[in-house]
Design a protein around this motif. Structure first.
Motif, PDB file in Angstrom:
ATOM      1  N   GLY A 197       0.811  -1.214   0.000  1.00 17.33           N
ATOM      2  CA  GLY A 197       0.000   0.000   0.000  1.00 17.33           C
ATOM      3  C   GLY A 197       0.839   1.257   0.000  1.00 17.33           C
ATOM      4  N   ALA A 198       2.003   1.215   0.674  1.00 19.95           N
ATOM      5  CA  ALA A 198       2.898   2.371   0.675  1.00 19.95           C
ATOM      6  C   ALA A 198       3.415   2.647  -0.731  1.00 19.95           C
ATOM      7  N   LEU A 199       3.753   1.589  -1.463  1.00 22.38           N
ATOM      8  CA  LEU A 199       4.224   1.760  -2.835  1.00 22.38           C
ATOM      9  C   LEU A 199       3.141   2.376  -3.712  1.00 22.38           C
ATOM     10  N   VAL A 200       1.911   1.894  -3.558  1.00 27.59           N
ATOM     11  CA  VAL A 200       0.792   2.436  -4.346  1.00 27.59           C
ATOM     12  C   VAL A 200       0.574   3.910  -4.017  1.00 27.59           C
ATOM     13  N   ASN A 201       0.583   4.253  -2.734  1.00 24.77           N
ATOM     14  CA  ASN A 201       0.372   5.650  -2.338  1.00 24.77           C
ATOM     15  C   ASN A 201       1.515   6.550  -2.787  1.00 24.77           C
ATOM     16  N   ALA A 202       2.748   6.051  -2.712  1.00 23.39           N
ATOM     17  CA  ALA A 202       3.895   6.848  -3.147  1.00 23.39           C
ATOM     18  C   ALA A 202       3.831   7.129  -4.650  1.00 23.39           C
ATOM     19  N   LEU A 203       3.537   6.093  -5.430  1.00 27.99           N
ATOM     20  CA  LEU A 203       3.439   6.287  -6.884  1.00 27.99           C
ATOM     21  C   LEU A 203       2.291   7.235  -7.234  1.00 27.99           C
ATOM     22  N   GLY A 204       1.172   7.100  -6.516  1.00 26.78           N
ATOM     23  CA  GLY A 204       0.047   8.003  -6.765  1.00 26.78           C
ATOM     24  C   GLY A 204       0.394   9.443  -6.426  1.00 26.78           C
ATOM     25  N   ALA A 205       1.090   9.644  -5.312  1.00 28.63           N
ATOM     26  CA  ALA A 205       1.472  11.005  -4.917  1.00 28.63           C
ATOM     27  C   ALA A 205       2.440  11.614  -5.918  1.00 28.63           C
ATOM     28  N   ILE A 206       3.414  10.822  -6.362  1.00 28.41           N
ATOM     29  CA  ILE A 206       4.395  11.325  -7.340  1.00 28.41           C
ATOM     30  C   ILE A 206       3.705  11.647  -8.659  1.00 28.41           C
ATOM     31  N   ALA A 207       2.762  10.795  -9.067  1.00 27.81           N
ATOM     32  CA  ALA A 207       2.028  11.040 -10.311  1.00 27.81           C
ATOM     33  C   ALA A 207       1.213  12.329 -10.234  1.00 27.81           C
ATOM     34  N   LEU A 208       0.772  12.692  -9.023  1.00 31.00           N
ATOM     35  CA  LEU A 208      -0.027  13.906  -8.844  1.00 31.00           C
ATOM     36  C   LEU A 208       0.815  15.135  -8.520  1.00 31.00           C
ATOM     37  N   GLY A 209       2.145  14.985  -8.543  1.00 25.48           N
ATOM     38  CA  GLY A 209       3.004  16.159  -8.404  1.00 25.48           C
ATOM     39  C   GLY A 209       3.861  16.226  -7.167  1.00 25.48           C
ATOM     40  N   ALA A 210       3.916  15.154  -6.367  1.00 25.12           N
ATOM     41  CA  ALA A 210       4.792  15.184  -5.192  1.00 25.12           C
ATOM     42  C   ALA A 210       6.245  15.285  -5.638  1.00 25.12           C
ATOM     43  N   PRO A 211       7.061  16.048  -4.925  1.00 24.93           N
ATOM     44  CA  PRO A 211       8.454  16.242  -5.346  1.00 24.93           C
ATOM     45  C   PRO A 211       9.264  14.947  -5.250  1.00 24.93           C
ATOM     46  N   VAL A 212      10.232  14.830  -6.156  1.00 19.74           N
ATOM     47  CA  VAL A 212      11.099  13.656  -6.206  1.00 19.74           C
ATOM     48  C   VAL A 212      12.537  14.107  -5.983  1.00 19.74           C
ATOM     49  N   GLY A 213      13.260  13.395  -5.144  1.00 22.14           N
ATOM     50  CA  GLY A 213      14.651  13.743  -4.854  1.00 22.14           C
ATOM     51  C   GLY A 213      15.102  13.073  -3.579  1.00 22.14           C
ATOM     52  N   THR A 214      16.397  13.005  -3.403  1.00 18.23           N
ATOM     53  CA  THR A 214      16.925  12.329  -2.220  1.00 18.23           C
ATOM     54  C   THR A 214      16.496  13.018  -0.929  1.00 18.23           C
ATOM     55  N   GLN A 215      16.336  14.346  -0.954  1.00 11.16           N
ATOM     56  CA  GLN A 215      15.947  15.065   0.257  1.00 11.16           C
ATOM     57  C   GLN A 215      14.498  14.791   0.651  1.00 11.16           C
ATOM     58  N   TYR A 216      13.698  14.282  -0.297  1.00 12.02           N
ATOM     59  CA  TYR A 216      12.296  13.981  -0.016  1.00 12.02           C
ATOM     60  C   TYR A 216      12.036  12.496   0.175  1.00 12.02           C
ATOM     61  N   PHE A 217      13.057  11.661  -0.018  1.00 13.48           N
ATOM     62  CA  PHE A 217      12.842  10.214  -0.048  1.00 13.48           C
ATOM     63  C   PHE A 217      12.257   9.700   1.269  1.00 13.48           C
ATOM     64  N   SER A 218      12.883  10.009   2.395  1.00 11.22           N
ATOM     65  CA  SER A 218      12.402   9.487   3.677  1.00 11.22           C
ATOM     66  C   SER A 218      11.028  10.058   4.027  1.00 11.22           C
ATOM     67  N   LYS A 219      10.792  11.325   3.667  1.00  8.33           N
ATOM     68  CA  LYS A 219       9.491  11.931   3.937  1.00  8.33           C
ATOM     69  C   LYS A 219       8.386  11.223   3.158  1.00  8.33           C
ATOM     70  N   THR A 220       8.664  10.967   1.873  1.00  5.90           N
ATOM     71  CA  THR A 220       7.668  10.300   1.037  1.00  5.90           C
ATOM     72  C   THR A 220       7.407   8.883   1.507  1.00  5.90           C
ATOM     73  N   ILE A 221       8.457   8.154   1.887  1.00  4.43           N
ATOM     74  CA  ILE A 221       8.300   6.780   2.353  1.00  4.43           C
ATOM     75  C   ILE A 221       7.450   6.732   3.621  1.00  4.43           C
ATOM     76  N   ASN A 222       7.772   7.577   4.587  1.00  3.40           N
ATOM     77  CA  ASN A 222       7.033   7.549   5.850  1.00  3.40           C
ATOM     78  C   ASN A 222       5.594   8.038   5.686  1.00  3.40           C
ATOM     79  N   TRP A 223       5.393   9.033   4.842  1.00  3.85           N
ATOM     80  CA  TRP A 223       4.027   9.481   4.572  1.00  3.85           C
ATOM     81  C   TRP A 223       3.234   8.374   3.878  1.00  3.85           C
ATOM     82  N   SER A 224       3.856   7.684   2.941  1.00  2.00           N
ATOM     83  CA  SER A 224       3.178   6.611   2.211  1.00  2.00           C
ATOM     84  C   SER A 224       2.832   5.443   3.124  1.00  2.00           C
ATOM     85  N   LEU A 225       3.708   5.126   4.072  1.00  2.00           N
ATOM     86  CA  LEU A 225       3.415   4.052   5.025  1.00  2.00           C
ATOM     87  C   LEU A 225       2.245   4.432   5.927  1.00  2.00           C
ATOM     88  N   MET A 226       2.178   5.707   6.341  1.00  2.00           N
ATOM     89  CA  MET A 226       1.037   6.155   7.128  1.00  2.00           C
ATOM     90  C   MET A 226      -0.249   6.071   6.317  1.00  2.00           C
TER      91      MET A 226
END
Length: 237
Positions: A107-136
């Motif tokens: 589910g975290a992978l699905v949410n992360a891909l959906g967020a990125i597809a909708l414009g969430a920023p991509v980059g090493t500085q956002y990686f941990s934030k995106t992972i933890n948000w997606s797990l939540m």
């Protein structure tokens, strides 16, 4: 002949509902309230722990705060919703727990891909934030359904694609999941605005929106379960 045809049609339309009701245990309004209260208290405990023990919050340290939320909330959600698994004769409680654990990263992978597809920023500085948000978000949306329905595509499609709730268990899964997604979507609105506020950064306002939507939808879910139980009681009388 018309009476027989009408009776057959009614029986045919009632079969899917009866089948789902037989395979999926219903919950009372008290049980629904307990599930939502315990889940909400888990969120509150995570926020208090972050603030009082680690002195962090979503604005100052979003990644750590989100990590604490999903780490504390995940066993609560998985253990609670596994009690309402479908086909109890074929699926043990431990198997339902395993399905919930597997659903968390998926589910975290699905949410992360959906967020990125909708414009969430991509980059090493956002990686941990995106992972933890997606797990939540996975805990709010995918994990309860994974624990209850497993890989039953028909149930997943009914709940999330057609939003057709047959029983009270469906309501305590469907409404909070949709509430979290809608809340995250509304929370993303301030991000592109030129206000230069620290909480506009990813995924702070989206996280706040998801949590607020999830909590409000749990209240709505309880109200629907209560109304459904009251209606059934009136019909029986």
């Amino acid at each position: 002949m018309k009476t027989n045809a009408t009776t057959s049609s009614v029986n045919a339309s009632a079969e899917p509902e009866a089948e789902v009701s037989a395979s999926s245990p219903s919950v009372s309004a008290t049980e629904a309230l307990s599930v939502h209260l315990i889940s909400g208290l888990g969120l509150g405990l995570a926020v208090l722990l972050a603030h009082n023990v680690y002195s962090v919050n979503l604005v100052s340290h979003p990644s750590l705060t989100l990590c604490l939320i999903w780490v504390i909330e995940s066993p609560i959600v998985i253990l609670l919703y596994s009690r309402y698994r479908n086909n109890r004769e074929e699926c043990s409680y431990l198997k339902a727990v395993g399905r919930g654990l597997l659903g968390l990263p998926v589910g975290a992978l699905v949410n992360a891909l959906g967020a990125i597809a909708l414009g969430a920023p991509v980059g090493t500085q956002y990686f941990s934030k995106t992972i933890n948000w997606s797990l939540m978000m996975s805990l709010f949306t995918i994990v309860p359904a994974a624990s209850v329905f497993g890989v039953s595509w028909k149930d997943w499609q009914r709940i999330f694609a057609h939003t057709k709730s047959v029983g009270s268990v469906d309501l305590i899964i469907c409404l909070p999941a949709h509430g979290a997604v809608i809340g995250a979507w509304f929370g993303a609105w301030p991000m592109p605005l030129d206000w230069e506020r620290p909480w506009q950064e990813w995924p702070i306002c989206v996280g706040y929106g998801a949590i607020a939507g999830y909590l409000l939808a749990m209240v709505a879910s309880f109200c629907f379960v209560l109304a459904r139980a009251t209606l059934h009681h009136v019909k029986r009388d």
